[in-house]
Design an enzyme around this catalytic site. Sequence first.
Site, short mmCIF file in Angstrom:
data_model
loop_
_atom_site.label_atom_id
_atom_site.label_comp_id
_atom_site.label_asym_id
_atom_site.label_seq_id
_atom_site.Cartn_x
_atom_site.Cartn_y
_atom_site.Cartn_z
N GLY A 79 33.64 33.47 36.55
CA GLY A 79 33.70 34.00 37.95
C GLY A 79 32.17 34.50 38.19
O GLY A 79 31.51 34.33 39.04
N HIS A 80 31.56 35.36 37.27
CA HIS A 80 30.18 35.75 37.49
C HIS A 80 29.12 34.73 37.40
O HIS A 80 28.43 34.74 38.21
CB HIS A 80 29.78 36.79 36.35
CG HIS A 80 30.65 37.99 35.97
ND1 HIS A 80 31.45 38.02 34.90
CD2 HIS A 80 30.82 39.19 36.90
CE1 HIS A 80 32.02 39.20 35.01
NE2 HIS A 80 31.60 40.04 36.13
N GLY B 204 32.68 38.65 43.89
CA GLY B 204 33.68 37.72 43.96
C GLY B 204 34.84 38.24 44.85
O GLY B 204 35.36 39.38 44.99
N GLN B 205 35.79 37.42 45.26
CA GLN B 205 36.90 37.54 46.13
C GLN B 205 38.11 38.35 45.40
O GLN B 205 38.91 38.91 45.74
CB GLN B 205 37.29 36.54 46.91
CG GLN B 205 38.35 36.81 47.80
CD GLN B 205 39.53 35.75 48.24
OE1 GLN B 205 39.38 34.72 48.55
NE2 GLN B 205 40.73 35.96 48.09
N GLY C 251 28.99 43.37 33.13
CA GLY C 251 28.88 42.55 31.95
C GLY C 251 30.10 41.91 31.62
O GLY C 251 31.09 41.80 32.24
#
Length: 281
Positions: free
Chosen positions: A36-37, A147-148, A31
Amino acid sequence: MQVVGELRSIREIIGEIKKREMTIGFVPTMGFLHEGHLSLIRRAKEENDFVVVSIFVNPLQFGVGEDFEQYPRDLERDKELAAAAGCDLLFVPAAKDMYQRGYATFVDVDRLTEGLCGASRPGHFRGVTTVVNKLFNLVSPHRAYFGQKDAQQALVLQRMIRDLNMDLELIILPTIRESDGLAMSSRNKYLSSVERKEASVLYRSLRLARELIDRGEKDALIVKKSMEDLIRSTRGAVLDYLEIVDTDELKPLESINGKCLVAVAVKFGATRLIDNIFVEV
Ligand code: PAF
Protein backbone atom coordinates in the site's frame (compact mmCIF):
# COMPACT_ATOMS: atom_id res chain seq x y z
CA MET A 1 18.38 7.73 -1.26
CA GLN A 2 19.40 10.00 1.60
CA VAL A 3 18.23 9.24 5.15
CA VAL A 4 17.93 12.12 7.63
CA GLY A 5 16.59 12.44 11.14
CA GLU A 6 17.46 15.99 12.15
CA LEU A 7 14.84 18.67 11.56
CA ARG A 8 17.59 21.12 10.60
CA SER A 9 18.86 18.75 7.89
CA ILE A 10 15.48 18.24 6.27
CA ARG A 11 14.94 22.00 6.12
CA GLU A 12 18.33 22.48 4.43
CA ILE A 13 17.72 19.76 1.83
CA ILE A 14 14.19 20.97 1.09
CA GLY A 15 15.56 24.53 0.75
CA GLU A 16 18.00 23.32 -1.93
CA ILE A 17 15.29 21.39 -3.79
CA LYS A 18 13.04 24.46 -3.79
CA LYS A 19 15.89 26.62 -5.11
CA ARG A 20 16.15 24.23 -8.03
CA GLU A 21 12.38 24.65 -8.59
CA MET A 22 11.79 20.90 -8.35
CA THR A 23 8.37 19.58 -7.35
CA ILE A 24 8.15 17.60 -4.12
CA GLY A 25 5.89 14.59 -3.58
CA PHE A 26 5.47 13.48 0.03
CA VAL A 27 4.36 10.16 1.53
CA PRO A 28 3.96 10.33 5.33
CA THR A 29 4.03 6.89 6.98
CA MET A 30 4.55 5.19 10.31
CA GLY A 31 6.88 2.68 8.66
CA PHE A 32 6.78 -1.10 8.39
CA LEU A 33 6.10 -0.44 4.74
CA HIS A 34 3.87 -2.69 2.67
CA GLU A 35 2.59 -2.67 -0.89
CA GLY A 36 0.00 0.00 0.00
CA HIS A 37 2.76 2.47 0.96
CA LEU A 38 4.90 1.44 -1.99
CA SER A 39 2.07 2.19 -4.43
CA LEU A 40 1.94 5.74 -2.96
CA ILE A 41 5.72 6.17 -3.30
CA ARG A 42 5.71 4.94 -6.90
CA ARG A 43 2.90 7.32 -7.81
CA ALA A 44 4.69 10.20 -6.07
CA LYS A 45 7.78 9.38 -8.14
CA GLU A 46 5.78 9.47 -11.38
CA GLU A 47 4.25 12.86 -10.58
CA ASN A 48 7.10 14.77 -8.91
CA ASP A 49 10.79 15.56 -9.35
CA PHE A 50 11.71 14.67 -5.75
CA VAL A 51 10.04 12.21 -3.36
CA VAL A 52 10.18 12.43 0.43
CA VAL A 53 8.90 9.61 2.64
CA SER A 54 8.65 10.07 6.39
CA ILE A 55 8.67 7.30 8.95
CA PHE A 56 7.46 8.41 12.34
CA VAL A 57 5.39 6.35 14.77
CA ASN A 58 3.54 9.33 16.14
CA PRO A 59 2.85 8.91 19.88
CA LEU A 60 0.23 11.66 19.78
CA GLN A 61 -2.23 9.62 17.71
CA PHE A 62 -2.21 6.57 19.99
CA GLY A 63 -4.54 6.44 22.98
CA VAL A 64 -3.83 4.95 26.39
CA GLY A 65 -3.75 1.14 26.11
CA GLU A 66 -3.31 1.23 22.31
CA ASP A 67 -0.42 -0.36 20.42
CA PHE A 68 2.16 2.46 20.33
CA GLU A 69 4.87 0.34 21.97
CA GLN A 70 4.12 -2.79 19.94
CA TYR A 71 3.64 -1.01 16.62
CA PRO A 72 5.88 -2.95 14.17
CA ARG A 73 9.16 -1.24 13.31
CA ASP A 74 11.89 -2.35 10.88
CA LEU A 75 13.89 0.59 9.60
CA GLU A 76 16.50 -1.38 7.66
CA ARG A 77 13.83 -3.22 5.65
CA ASP A 78 11.90 0.03 5.15
CA LYS A 79 15.00 1.78 3.79
CA GLU A 80 15.44 -0.88 1.11
CA LEU A 81 11.77 -0.90 0.14
CA ALA A 82 11.47 2.90 0.04
CA ALA A 83 14.61 3.29 -2.09
CA ALA A 84 13.46 0.61 -4.55
CA ALA A 85 10.06 2.29 -4.90
CA GLY A 86 11.64 5.64 -5.80
CA CYS A 87 12.08 7.55 -2.54
CA ASP A 88 14.81 10.22 -2.77
CA LEU A 89 14.83 11.31 0.86
CA LEU A 90 13.74 9.27 3.87
CA PHE A 91 12.93 11.44 6.86
CA VAL A 92 13.00 9.64 10.22
CA PRO A 93 12.58 12.22 12.97
CA ALA A 94 12.87 11.48 16.68
CA ALA A 95 9.89 11.99 18.99
CA LYS A 96 11.94 14.27 21.25
CA ASP A 97 12.53 16.65 18.32
CA MET A 98 8.97 16.54 17.00
CA TYR A 99 7.52 17.16 20.47
CA GLN A 100 9.98 19.20 22.46
CA ARG A 101 9.57 19.71 26.18
CA GLY A 102 6.68 22.09 26.77
CA TYR A 103 4.95 21.21 23.49
CA ALA A 104 1.51 22.88 23.52
CA THR A 105 0.18 23.32 19.98
CA PHE A 106 -2.45 21.11 18.34
CA VAL A 107 -4.62 21.11 15.23
CA ASP A 108 -8.23 19.95 15.45
CA VAL A 109 -10.74 19.32 12.69
CA ASP A 110 -14.28 19.42 14.09
CA ARG A 111 -17.30 17.24 13.27
CA LEU A 112 -15.65 14.94 10.69
CA THR A 113 -13.54 13.47 13.49
CA GLU A 114 -16.47 12.73 15.82
CA GLY A 115 -17.73 9.44 14.36
CA LEU A 116 -16.20 6.20 13.06
CA CYS A 117 -12.56 5.89 14.22
CA GLY A 118 -12.88 9.22 16.02
CA ALA A 119 -15.50 7.74 18.36
CA SER A 120 -13.54 4.53 18.96
CA ARG A 121 -10.19 6.32 19.35
CA PRO A 122 -10.71 9.66 21.12
CA GLY A 123 -7.88 12.09 20.37
CA HIS A 124 -6.56 10.00 17.47
CA PHE A 125 -7.33 12.51 14.72
CA ARG A 126 -6.00 15.41 16.75
CA GLY A 127 -2.71 13.52 16.81
CA VAL A 128 -2.88 12.84 13.07
CA THR A 129 -3.76 16.40 11.99
CA THR A 130 -1.15 17.87 14.32
CA VAL A 131 1.70 15.65 13.13
CA VAL A 132 0.74 15.92 9.46
CA ASN A 133 0.74 19.71 9.80
CA LYS A 134 4.19 19.61 11.32
CA LEU A 135 5.44 17.27 8.59
CA PHE A 136 3.93 19.47 5.86
CA ASN A 137 5.71 22.49 7.39
CA LEU A 138 9.04 20.64 7.35
CA VAL A 139 8.73 19.06 3.90
CA SER A 140 6.58 21.72 2.16
CA PRO A 141 5.39 19.31 -0.52
CA HIS A 142 3.51 20.17 -3.71
CA ARG A 143 1.60 16.90 -3.44
CA ALA A 144 0.95 14.52 -0.53
CA TYR A 145 -0.19 10.92 -0.98
CA PHE A 146 -2.49 8.92 1.30
CA GLY A 147 -4.31 5.59 1.00
CA GLN A 148 -8.07 5.19 0.87
CA LYS A 149 -7.80 2.43 3.49
CA ASP A 150 -7.79 5.27 6.03
CA ALA A 151 -10.65 7.06 4.28
CA GLN A 152 -11.70 9.12 7.30
CA GLN A 153 -8.10 10.26 7.82
CA ALA A 154 -7.85 11.27 4.15
CA LEU A 155 -11.13 13.23 4.25
CA VAL A 156 -10.17 14.93 7.52
CA LEU A 157 -6.78 15.95 6.08
CA GLN A 158 -8.45 17.18 2.89
CA ARG A 159 -10.70 19.42 5.00
CA MET A 160 -7.76 20.65 7.06
CA ILE A 161 -5.81 21.58 3.92
CA ARG A 162 -8.80 23.48 2.55
CA ASP A 163 -9.73 25.19 5.80
CA LEU A 164 -6.18 26.28 6.61
CA ASN A 165 -5.46 27.41 3.03
CA MET A 166 -2.50 25.07 2.73
CA ASP A 167 -0.90 25.21 -0.68
CA LEU A 168 -0.65 21.55 -1.63
CA GLU A 169 -2.63 18.87 -3.38
CA LEU A 170 -3.74 15.79 -1.49
CA ILE A 171 -3.92 12.63 -3.57
CA ILE A 172 -5.87 9.61 -2.33
CA LEU A 173 -5.00 6.27 -3.93
CA PRO A 174 -6.97 3.01 -3.82
CA THR A 175 -6.58 0.44 -1.06
CA ILE A 176 -4.18 -2.36 -1.94
CA ARG A 177 -5.56 -5.77 -0.96
CA GLU A 178 -4.31 -9.28 -0.35
CA SER A 179 -5.70 -11.99 -2.67
CA ASP A 180 -8.64 -12.68 -0.30
CA GLY A 181 -9.52 -8.97 -0.16
CA LEU A 182 -7.95 -8.10 3.20
CA ALA A 183 -6.71 -4.50 3.05
CA MET A 184 -2.94 -4.29 3.46
CA SER A 185 -1.98 -2.81 6.81
CA SER A 186 1.09 -2.88 9.03
CA ARG A 187 -1.21 -4.19 11.78
CA ASN A 188 -2.00 -7.39 9.81
CA LYS A 189 1.30 -8.62 11.21
CA TYR A 190 -0.32 -8.98 14.64
CA LEU A 191 -2.87 -11.57 13.40
CA SER A 192 -2.50 -15.27 14.19
CA SER A 193 -2.94 -17.59 11.18
CA VAL A 194 -6.53 -18.33 12.24
CA GLU A 195 -7.32 -14.63 12.69
CA ARG A 196 -5.66 -13.84 9.37
CA LYS A 197 -8.12 -16.16 7.59
CA GLU A 198 -11.10 -14.73 9.49
CA ALA A 199 -10.01 -11.16 8.77
CA SER A 200 -11.18 -11.35 5.15
CA VAL A 201 -14.68 -10.85 6.60
CA LEU A 202 -14.16 -7.08 6.61
CA TYR A 203 -13.92 -6.95 2.83
CA ARG A 204 -16.57 -9.65 2.38
CA SER A 205 -18.99 -7.53 4.43
CA LEU A 206 -18.19 -4.49 2.27
CA ARG A 207 -18.74 -6.49 -0.91
CA LEU A 208 -22.07 -7.66 0.49
CA ALA A 209 -23.03 -4.02 1.10
CA ARG A 210 -22.10 -3.12 -2.47
CA GLU A 211 -24.14 -6.04 -3.85
CA LEU A 212 -27.23 -5.07 -1.85
CA ILE A 213 -26.91 -1.41 -2.84
CA ASP A 214 -26.33 -2.33 -6.52
CA ARG A 215 -29.51 -4.43 -6.37
CA GLY A 216 -31.41 -1.31 -5.31
CA GLU A 217 -31.41 -1.45 -1.49
CA LYS A 218 -31.59 2.11 -0.18
CA ASP A 219 -32.28 1.47 3.49
CA ALA A 220 -28.97 1.83 5.34
CA LEU A 221 -30.30 -0.12 8.33
CA ILE A 222 -31.03 -3.17 6.18
CA VAL A 223 -27.59 -3.06 4.55
CA LYS A 224 -25.87 -2.62 7.93
CA LYS A 225 -27.87 -5.47 9.49
CA SER A 226 -26.77 -7.89 6.72
CA MET A 227 -23.14 -6.83 7.14
CA GLU A 228 -23.39 -7.16 10.90
CA ASP A 229 -24.86 -10.67 10.66
CA LEU A 230 -21.99 -11.75 8.43
CA ILE A 231 -19.36 -10.28 10.76
CA ARG A 232 -20.98 -11.68 13.91
CA SER A 233 -21.10 -15.15 12.31
CA THR A 234 -17.29 -15.10 12.05
CA ARG A 235 -15.58 -16.65 15.05
CA GLY A 236 -13.08 -14.30 16.68
CA ALA A 237 -14.49 -11.17 15.03
CA VAL A 238 -15.70 -8.46 17.43
CA LEU A 239 -17.46 -5.60 15.70
CA ASP A 240 -16.20 -2.17 16.71
CA TYR A 241 -18.27 -0.07 14.30
CA LEU A 242 -20.07 -0.39 11.02
CA GLU A 243 -21.46 2.74 9.41
CA ILE A 244 -22.73 4.23 6.18
CA VAL A 245 -21.98 7.95 6.08
CA ASP A 246 -22.03 10.85 3.65
CA THR A 247 -18.63 11.83 2.24
CA ASP A 248 -18.87 15.50 3.20
CA GLU A 249 -19.51 15.59 6.95
CA LEU A 250 -19.27 11.83 7.58
CA LYS A 251 -22.71 11.77 9.19
CA PRO A 252 -24.61 8.44 9.37
CA LEU A 253 -27.21 8.06 6.61
CA GLU A 254 -30.63 6.47 6.91
CA SER A 255 -31.21 6.39 3.20
CA ILE A 256 -28.48 5.60 0.66
CA ASN A 257 -28.36 8.28 -2.01
CA GLY A 258 -25.52 9.90 -3.91
CA LYS A 259 -21.97 9.14 -2.87
CA CYS A 260 -21.45 7.46 0.48
CA LEU A 261 -18.76 5.75 2.47
CA VAL A 262 -19.37 2.30 3.95
CA ALA A 263 -16.85 1.86 6.76
CA VAL A 264 -16.17 -0.94 9.17
CA ALA A 265 -13.83 -1.66 12.09
CA VAL A 266 -13.47 -5.15 13.57
CA LYS A 267 -11.28 -6.47 16.35
CA PHE A 268 -9.55 -9.84 16.34
CA GLY A 269 -8.16 -10.25 19.83
CA ALA A 270 -6.20 -7.07 20.49
CA THR A 271 -5.87 -6.23 16.79
CA ARG A 272 -8.24 -3.66 15.40
CA LEU A 273 -8.64 -3.59 11.61
CA ILE A 274 -10.48 -1.06 9.47
CA ASP A 275 -11.69 -1.04 5.89
CA ASN A 276 -14.13 0.87 3.69
CA ILE A 277 -15.53 1.35 0.22
CA PHE A 278 -17.17 4.29 -1.52
CA VAL A 279 -20.49 3.59 -3.22
CA GLU A 280 -22.43 5.88 -5.52
CA VAL A 281 -26.10 5.52 -6.46
O1 PAF B 1 -1.63 6.83 8.11
C1 PAF B 1 -0.62 6.87 8.82
O2 PAF B 1 0.31 6.07 8.72
C2 PAF B 1 -0.49 7.98 9.87
O3 PAF B 1 -1.72 8.27 10.43
C3 PAF B 1 0.18 9.26 9.34
C4 PAF B 1 -0.63 9.90 8.25
C5 PAF B 1 1.57 8.92 8.81
C6 PAF B 1 0.34 10.26 10.47
O4 PAF B 1 1.11 9.77 11.51
